[in-house]
Scaffold this motif. Structure first.
Motif, PDB file in Angstrom:
ATOM      1  N   UNK A   1       0.836  -1.210   0.000  1.00 34.92           N
ATOM      2  CA  UNK A   1       0.000   0.000   0.000  1.00 34.92           C
ATOM      3  C   UNK A   1       0.869   1.257   0.000  1.00 34.92           C
ATOM      4  N   UNK A   2       1.947   1.247   0.811  1.00 37.07           N
ATOM      5  CA  UNK A   2       2.854   2.400   0.862  1.00 37.07           C
ATOM      6  C   UNK A   2       3.523   2.646  -0.487  1.00 37.07           C
ATOM      7  N   UNK A   3       3.965   1.572  -1.140  1.00 35.88           N
ATOM      8  CA  UNK A   3       4.571   1.703  -2.467  1.00 35.88           C
ATOM      9  C   UNK A   3       3.583   2.286  -3.470  1.00 35.88           C
ATOM     10  N   UNK A   4       2.370   1.757  -3.465  1.00 30.73           N
ATOM     11  CA  UNK A   4       1.369   2.221  -4.432  1.00 30.73           C
ATOM     12  C   UNK A   4       0.941   3.658  -4.152  1.00 30.73           C
ATOM     13  N   UNK A   5       0.894   4.046  -2.900  1.00 34.17           N
ATOM     14  CA  UNK A   5       0.568   5.452  -2.586  1.00 34.17           C
ATOM     15  C   UNK A   5       1.661   6.389  -3.073  1.00 34.17           C
TER      16      UNK A   5
ATOM     17  N   UNK B   1       4.074   5.749  -5.504  1.00 31.03           N
ATOM     18  CA  UNK B   1       4.343   5.710  -6.946  1.00 31.03           C
ATOM     19  C   UNK B   1       3.088   5.699  -7.824  1.00 31.03           C
ATOM     20  N   UNK B   2       1.930   5.464  -7.245  1.00 31.28           N
ATOM     21  CA  UNK B   2       0.636   5.510  -7.939  1.00 31.28           C
ATOM     22  C   UNK B   2       0.312   4.297  -8.806  1.00 31.28           C
ATOM     23  N   UNK B   3       1.313   3.513  -9.250  1.00 31.34           N
ATOM     24  CA  UNK B   3       1.031   2.329 -10.072  1.00 31.34           C
ATOM     25  C   UNK B   3       2.210   1.366 -10.028  1.00 31.34           C
ATOM     26  N   UNK B   4       1.945   0.122 -10.365  1.00 26.39           N
ATOM     27  CA  UNK B   4       3.002  -0.880 -10.421  1.00 26.39           C
ATOM     28  C   UNK B   4       3.996  -0.525 -11.526  1.00 26.39           C
ATOM     29  N   UNK B   5       3.516   0.021 -12.618  1.00 24.93           N
ATOM     30  CA  UNK B   5       4.407   0.423 -13.719  1.00 24.93           C
ATOM     31  C   UNK B   5       5.402   1.484 -13.259  1.00 24.93           C
ATOM     32  N   UNK B   6       4.943   2.431 -12.454  1.00 27.09           N
ATOM     33  CA  UNK B   6       5.852   3.460 -11.930  1.00 27.09           C
ATOM     34  C   UNK B   6       6.854   2.863 -10.953  1.00 27.09           C
ATOM     35  N   UNK B   7       6.418   1.867 -10.191  1.00 25.92           N
ATOM     36  CA  UNK B   7       7.334   1.189  -9.266  1.00 25.92           C
ATOM     37  C   UNK B   7       8.410   0.462 -10.064  1.00 25.92           C
ATOM     38  N   UNK B   8       8.014  -0.188 -11.145  1.00 26.21           N
ATOM     39  CA  UNK B   8       8.980  -0.897 -11.995  1.00 26.21           C
ATOM     40  C   UNK B   8      10.008   0.051 -12.592  1.00 26.21           C
TER      41      UNK B   8
END
Length: 66
Positions: free
Chosen positions: A23-27, A29-36
């Motif tokens: 949840x912290x990562x998604x908050x 970066x907003x998306x899995x693609x941005x995390x990647x």
């Protein structure tokens, strides 16, 4: 079954990443693609993420990009 499948992501398969860290990562970066697309340094900026954990996430998602 369909609803449960839609709630899973690539982040669920990474050791050390539970619901709160996901949840912290998604908050952040907003998306899995941005995390990647994020670097280890960018990942370590998320609250609760050490450089070691950021490297684990980075490596796990780099393998899934291929």
């Amino acid at each position: 079954l369909r609803k449960k499948r839609t709630l899973t992501s690539e982040l669920d398969t990474i050791p050390g990443i539970g619901e709160k860290r996901k949840r912290d990562l998604l908050r952040h970066f907003r998306s899995v693609e941005n995390i990647k697309a994020a670097s280890v340094d960018e990942l370590s900026l998320v609250d609760g993420f050490s450089e070691k954990l950021a490297k684990i996430v980075f490596d796990a998602l780099a393998v899934s990009k291929k």
